[in-house]
Design a protein around this motif. Structure first.
Motif, short mmCIF file in Angstrom:
data_model
loop_
_atom_site.label_atom_id
_atom_site.label_comp_id
_atom_site.label_asym_id
_atom_site.label_seq_id
_atom_site.Cartn_x
_atom_site.Cartn_y
_atom_site.Cartn_z
N ASP A 195 6.57 -3.41 1.28
CA ASP A 195 5.21 -3.43 1.73
C ASP A 195 4.89 -3.17 3.29
O ASP A 195 3.77 -3.32 3.48
CB ASP A 195 4.48 -4.78 1.06
N GLY A 196 5.89 -2.53 3.96
CA GLY A 196 5.50 -2.46 5.37
C GLY A 196 5.28 -3.64 6.17
O GLY A 196 4.73 -3.51 7.45
N GLY A 197 5.66 -4.78 5.64
CA GLY A 197 5.55 -6.02 6.33
C GLY A 197 4.24 -6.54 6.07
O GLY A 197 3.69 -7.69 6.88
N LEU A 198 3.47 -6.23 4.96
CA LEU A 198 2.35 -6.58 4.69
C LEU A 198 1.98 -8.12 4.59
O LEU A 198 1.32 -8.87 5.20
CB LEU A 198 1.53 -5.92 3.52
N MET A 199 2.94 -8.72 3.82
CA MET A 199 3.00 -9.99 3.29
C MET A 199 3.77 -10.96 4.50
O MET A 199 3.51 -12.09 4.76
CB MET A 199 4.23 -10.36 2.35
N ALA A 200 4.35 -10.23 5.62
CA ALA A 200 4.79 -11.11 6.70
C ALA A 200 3.82 -11.14 7.90
O ALA A 200 4.08 -12.02 8.70
CB ALA A 200 6.03 -10.23 7.23
N PRO A 228 0.77 -1.21 -0.03
CA PRO A 228 -0.06 0.06 -0.18
C PRO A 228 0.85 1.40 -0.01
O PRO A 228 1.64 1.42 1.09
CB PRO A 228 -0.75 -0.04 1.27
N ILE A 229 0.61 2.04 -1.16
CA ILE A 229 1.70 3.27 -1.25
C ILE A 229 0.81 4.43 -1.66
O ILE A 229 -0.31 4.06 -2.33
CB ILE A 229 2.57 2.93 -2.63
N ALA A 259 -4.13 -0.07 6.95
CA ALA A 259 -2.73 -0.07 6.92
C ALA A 259 -2.47 -0.82 8.57
O ALA A 259 -1.58 -1.42 8.76
CB ALA A 259 -1.87 1.23 6.93
N LYS A 260 -3.20 -0.07 9.46
CA LYS A 260 -2.87 -0.54 11.00
C LYS A 260 -3.41 -2.21 11.03
O LYS A 260 -3.10 -2.91 11.94
CB LYS A 260 -3.96 0.17 11.93
N ARG A 261 -4.35 -2.41 10.29
CA ARG A 261 -4.87 -3.99 10.27
C ARG A 261 -3.70 -4.84 9.49
O ARG A 261 -3.66 -6.00 10.20
CB ARG A 261 -6.32 -3.96 9.83
N ARG A 262 -3.38 -4.65 8.39
CA ARG A 262 -2.39 -5.59 7.65
C ARG A 262 -1.00 -5.16 7.80
O ARG A 262 -0.43 -5.94 7.21
CB ARG A 262 -3.07 -5.11 5.99
N THR A 263 -0.47 -4.07 8.14
CA THR A 263 0.88 -4.00 7.83
C THR A 263 1.52 -4.03 9.15
O THR A 263 1.13 -3.60 10.12
CB THR A 263 1.39 -2.48 6.86
N ALA A 264 2.84 -4.46 9.09
CA ALA A 264 3.71 -4.56 10.39
C ALA A 264 3.75 -3.04 10.83
O ALA A 264 4.05 -2.75 12.18
CB ALA A 264 4.90 -5.27 10.26
N LEU A 265 4.05 -2.04 9.93
CA LEU A 265 4.60 -0.85 10.28
C LEU A 265 3.13 0.08 10.47
O LEU A 265 3.52 1.24 11.14
CB LEU A 265 5.42 -0.13 9.22
N GLY A 266 2.10 -0.12 10.10
CA GLY A 266 0.99 0.55 10.65
C GLY A 266 0.75 1.60 9.75
O GLY A 266 -0.01 2.53 10.26
#
Length: 259
Positions: free
Chosen positions: A251-256, A195-196, A213-220
């Motif tokens: 991806d800010g940790g999305l896939m992790a 998400p960019i 972003a808060k729900r899906r990425t590690a960096l929020g």
């Protein structure tokens, strides 16, 4: 043990062609490379937008020139790639960034048209650009190809099947050409942005972006185009000579993240 090797981390004087460079990640990529001293070919189907970005760069005393390029047009690809190499005296780096937003249900009447357009712009264009660039890249001391895919190639969202299929094709193309072109010293790598903040995601309400972003990425958070552009730059450094065939999520940790 061999002596320590000094490897260059500078793209100064190298020539890079960026597709889809009038906005978003393409614009950021053009500006990042120019700031590092590269000669930048700013290409986009939106000619006025490409010229605006090139003007932004040259105003800072850096080097750029704009070309109109419809990546779905085979003849235009050949003309522009050869024109870039002639203007700058060569071509060292190709960044296949151009993309479009495609949202369509499999049962919709417009599905076939959406599928054809998505693959033309976001998959078929890549090997065409690479084929046109190859004679020039083979003359470079640091030839680099970076394909911009998406985390939609690694996971999927409903109503995006043409987009996901095209981006998944890019990852496969990247690996295959990394193997094929390795003997020529040409590295081929792929970035999968998550998400960019771009013109496409500007359409999403800010509160929805924040929740996602808060729900899906590690960096929020959502990423900025420059954060993708700097990864692209890193893959194109002369020092990045032993990295090829990689598919790298930015991806800010999305896939992790599982939950």
């Amino acid at each position: 043990m061999s002596d320590f090797k000094e490897l260059s981390r500078s793209v100064r004087g190298l020539t890079v062609l960026v597709t889809g460079a009038a906005s978003g990640m393409g614009r950021a990529t053009a500006r990042v490379f120019a700031a590092e001293g590269a000669n930048v070919a700013v290409t986009d189907v939106a000619e006025e937008g490409a010229e605006t970005v090139a003007a932004e760069i040259t105003k800072r005393g850096e080097i750029a020139k704009a070309w109109r390029l419809d990546v779905a047009d085979r003849d235009e690809i050949i003309r522009v790639v050869d024109g870039v190499a002639a203007h700058f005296g060569g071509l060292d780096i190709l960044v296949n960034n151009a993309g479009i937003s495609v949202r369509v249900a499999i049962g919709d009447d417009g599905y076939d048209e959406a599928w054809t357009k998505a693959l033309a712009v976001m998959l078929t264009a890549h090997p065409r650009l690479i084929r046109a660039a190859l004679p020039h890249l083979r003359k470079s001391a640091s030839p680099r190809i970076v394909n911009i895919a998406s985390t939609e190639a690694l996971g999927a969202t409903a109503l995006h099947s043409p987009y996901s299929a095209a981006k998944a094709g890019v990852t496969g193309l990247t690996r295959s050409l990394a193997v094929e072109l390795g003997r020529d010293g040409i590295t081929v790598n792929c970035i999968c942005p998550g998400p960019i903040r771009t013109a496409i995601t500007d359409r999403i309400p800010e509160e929805h972006k924040t929740l996602y972003a808060k729900r899906r990425t590690a960096l929020g958070r959502y990423g900025d185009p420059e954060e993708v552009a700097h990864m692209t730059l890193s893959l194109c450094l002369p020092a990045a000579s032993f990295l090829t065939g990689a598919v790298i999520p930015v991806d800010g940790g999305l896939m992790a993240r599982n939950a």
